[in-house]
Design a protein around this motif. Sequence first.
Motif, mmCIF file in Angstrom:
data_model
loop_
_atom_site.group_PDB
_atom_site.id
_atom_site.type_symbol
_atom_site.label_atom_id
_atom_site.label_comp_id
_atom_site.label_asym_id
_atom_site.label_seq_id
_atom_site.Cartn_x
_atom_site.Cartn_y
_atom_site.Cartn_z
ATOM 1 N N LEU A 1 -35.957 71.142 -59.186
ATOM 2 C CA LEU A 1 -37.162 71.927 -59.602
ATOM 3 C C LEU A 1 -37.424 72.984 -58.440
ATOM 4 N N ASP A 2 -37.390 74.247 -58.835
ATOM 5 C CA ASP A 2 -37.459 75.342 -57.706
ATOM 6 C C ASP A 2 -39.247 75.783 -57.829
ATOM 7 N N GLU A 3 -39.818 75.290 -56.649
ATOM 8 C CA GLU A 3 -41.310 75.488 -56.427
ATOM 9 C C GLU A 3 -42.175 75.314 -57.880
ATOM 10 N N PRO A 4 -42.183 74.057 -58.181
ATOM 11 C CA PRO A 4 -42.832 73.589 -59.460
ATOM 12 C C PRO A 4 -44.157 73.559 -59.346
ATOM 13 N N LYS B 1 -32.926 79.070 -50.145
ATOM 14 C CA LYS B 1 -32.974 77.952 -51.287
ATOM 15 C C LYS B 1 -32.728 78.010 -52.758
ATOM 16 N N THR B 2 -33.263 79.263 -53.235
ATOM 17 C CA THR B 2 -32.942 79.276 -54.575
ATOM 18 C C THR B 2 -31.518 79.652 -54.819
ATOM 19 N N THR B 3 -30.962 80.529 -53.757
ATOM 20 C CA THR B 3 -29.449 80.687 -53.774
ATOM 21 C C THR B 3 -28.810 79.468 -53.851
ATOM 22 N N PHE C 1 -37.007 77.206 -63.190
ATOM 23 C CA PHE C 1 -36.690 78.293 -62.418
ATOM 24 C C PHE C 1 -38.142 78.800 -61.478
ATOM 25 N N GLN C 2 -37.901 79.234 -60.006
ATOM 26 C CA GLN C 2 -38.933 79.525 -59.464
ATOM 27 C C GLN C 2 -39.735 80.705 -60.181
ATOM 28 N N ASN C 3 -39.292 81.691 -60.923
ATOM 29 C CA ASN C 3 -40.224 82.789 -61.542
ATOM 30 C C ASN C 3 -39.924 81.997 -63.047
HETATM 31 MG MG MG Z 1 -36.633 80.841 -53.888
#
Ligand code: MG
Lengths: 426, 300, 264
Positions: C183-186, C46-48, C92-94
Amino acid sequence: MRDLKHSAITAAWFMFLTLPIMVIHVNTIEKTIAWRWENMAYVGAGAFVLSYVWRFLMRRRDGGGFRSLSPGAAGRGRLLRAAIEDRRISYPAAAAFAALVIAFPFLFSLYQVNIMISALIYVMLGLGLNIVVGLAGLLDLGFVAFYAIGAYAYALLNLHFGLGFWVVLPMAACLGAFAGILLGFPVLRLRGDYLAIVTLGFGEIIRLVLENWGTFTQGPSGISNIPRPGFFGMEFGLRGSIVFMYYVVIALVLLTIVVVSRLKYSRVGRAWMALREDEIACQAMGIDKTKTKLMAFSLGATWAAMAGVVFAAKTSFINPASFTFLESAMILSIVVLGGMGSTVGVILGAFILILLPEYLRAFAEYRMIVFGAVMVLFMVFRPQGLIRDRRLRRKFRPTELRGDADGDSGGATDKAAGMKAAGAHG
Amino acid sequence: MEYFFEIFFDGLTRGSIYALIALGYTMVYGIIQLINFAHGEIYMIGAFTALIVSGVLGALGLPGYAILLMTLPVAVIYASAYGYTIEKIAYKPLRNAPRLSPLISAIGMSIFLQNYVLLAQTPDFLPFPSLLPPLDVVDRFHGVLSSSEVIIVVTAALVMAGLTAFIKFTRMGKAMRATAQSPRMAMLVGINVDQVISLTFIIGSALAAVGGVLIASHVGQINFYIGFLAGIKAFTAAVLGGIGSIPGAMLGGLVLGWTESFATGYVSSDYEDVFAFALLVLILIFRPAGILGKPAIQKV
Amino acid sequence: MADIDPVLDVRDLTKYFGGLRAVESVSLEIMPGEIVALIGPNGAGKTTLFNCITGLYMLTAGEVALTARGQRKRLNGLKPNQVTELGMARTFQNIRLFPNMTVLENVMIGRHCRTRSSVFGAIFRPPATRREEQEVVDLSYGLLQEVGLAGLVDETANNLPYGAQRRLEIARAMATDPVLLLLDEPAAGMNPAETSELQALIRRLREKHGLSILLIEHDMKLVMSLSDRVCVMEHGSRIALGTPEEVSQDPRVIKAYLGEEADA
Ligand SMILES: [Mg+2]
Ligand SMILES: Nc1ncnc2c1ncn2[C@@H]1O[C@H](COP(=O)(O)OP(=O)(O)O)[C@@H](O)[C@H]1O
């Protein structure tokens, strides 16, 4: 008790470590050997004490985190800040300081004025490098190359075409900017540590070319009889010309301070800082990485080149030996000591590192070793430098009340911002 | 033709030394991604220690081979001790700091060590005794190659073979490779990462000291500043071969050595050092991963 | 539907890392004003996918196009900053804030690509620059009010609590004037109260700014109640796409993902 043992071991280890180099001195010509045992005693005692200091500082650093000072220090900081912000104190203080700066050449000897000019040149260099290293986070180890370009531009243009200081100064600034773009363009794609080494390589290449291209640069023997700046054709005596030089440098330093602090709190300066903090997030926020870096690099180079012109005019003689890597390292340690990104810090750093060895003659030969130690110790214990870069507090109005008045003045907003700031800190 | 071979062997000799020093850069970089700027100074300290020790032994009236046999180990031990100590003071406290902090600290350490030797010894060049014994076999090729060149190349080859074997076959060597792959994983499987890092510095410093003693006795003089240039050049070699790669450092050293020798031999000797710096700049710009290195991918 | 271009049009996007097939021929369209959730187990790619869409990674194959302000633009080969300028913003996720800058400055950075003043303006501060600067400050402050951080404007970003950092990232992304927000894992690391606040915020942003939103999320409650459609990935491939109801009844999804969730 454990501490004692630890320190004793450390002392013994350093006595062992420094045994050949500090104790034994072989005279290779007369084939005699001097044993300097007293040095071993100094090392032992020094290491014993310093190991306590080291552990104390380490504990404080790791225990309280990087930012927390002892409460007393924080209180003092706040008091100072309050004093700076109170106009009843800060205005007279600034006026007195300005008077001292202006009167300096008349209060002190020519020798002192000369030293002060040197220090001010380093202030210029430090502030220039601060744009590159402190704000944009690009470690440039070849900064001295642009300094050399400025100095040689003046020396050569004067030698061959008789151009004066005031003509060359803007030319050199443009040349520096251009050289910065030219060198920066291929290398700014590189990761931080590679960038450092490549810029170091460039710096050394420029110096070696200056040294070996004798027909153009007069080689290692250098160029002499470089004139000091004139003033509408007026003739100064020796003293007069040095005093005038002093005021020229003061003016340039003021210009530098104004420009650098304005840049710092501008759209461009913010982009530099963002780039330093996180390149990827920066790009994702729509900032063109290459363009932004190039701007920082070439602005830094502009300042180095101008400082170079001033240096050539001040010493009236230049040769490649003035532009070694150590010079770059010295400017870098000014920035590191003062506090990366902080204008006041860098000025302070330049004065400490340049003036201290001048006035403490006994200390002068230890100058470089102290630079080295400063760089290590500050990275370990106080990476923010003597003066932590302070963030500007902004004044804002609710979006509906948007007007075209100057944001820097206006009592109501000032007050609101003051309250905000107090609230955030209370 | 004779001239060609003379230059060829000169390049091979330089290259072996660059390779020895480059290994220290590459091993450290492979494990903690730090350009150990003070590595050149370790080499210089190795050479200085050798000079001092051999001076003392010579004054005691020991024969030449005994001096060599005792000098080299002492120089190696001292250089390793310095490498170990530098890591503990200037790099270990900065493991979690921003990437440029340890680099600045390393530059500071390098300046510190240069001036430490300058102050404690001398700013001048000192003559270095020729510790390497003459070999009759070689001396017949007089002018093309010298016995010290042969000794340098052979020693360097042996040392590098030993290092390769150590890393391939021993437990500690495996731990080093694991740590280079991923320090966190290595820690999780019970490898003492601090110990591995210390060992890396010790080995790298030992190799640099061997290089320092060999070249000093070949060239015949040293001063406090020799580490700077040698360090930059060895770093160039490491990058050329692909930083982090051990065979890369050896290859890079040789390529750099020959480039320098042939360039100064056939083009111009005025710009000897410019060739190395230019090569460094070009490599970093056009192929930062080097000959044998893999391009780095940044995870987001 | 046929005459409206999708805001985001991803066709057969593929990304390999050496031998690892991180994303394998994924297609996805996002319509104006739509909220689409992207779900799937960890390592699904997903993030990729986000990184490929936003230009941080080069695609191995496929097409990405963005339609913003009536213009359709192909994103392949563009740099991340160009993608952002066209109207796509992300978190970003992190969390990747600018840790030593103030909260307000973090948001102001987002305005960079919508403002113009350069070195000349910075040094001479002509009225145009000052006006622009004040507008940036005001607008950023407004955004901080929207995400509920107005009281913390002068705090440095790394001093904020976790949930506030996530909201600051959203405000920063919003400052770039996006038409599409990724939004990555908000909600990662947020407590239930914060999560429901976040849900309200995301809805509000969509209404107020006419946004389309693509979000990666593991919190199923949030996904089900917030999204118009859900896209499910596993091992780099898209295994389902549809309304939350459709997807939650898809046997492959139940097997691959929801089943595990339900067990846990
Ligand atoms: Mg991810
Ligand atoms: N830069 C990269 N280099 C190599 N592999 C990567 C990189 N980024 C992600 N991957 C791999 O791609 C796969 C998908 O990762 P990711 O997209 O982060 O998953 P998700 O976000 O769905 O949890 C994982 O196996 C991950 O290890």
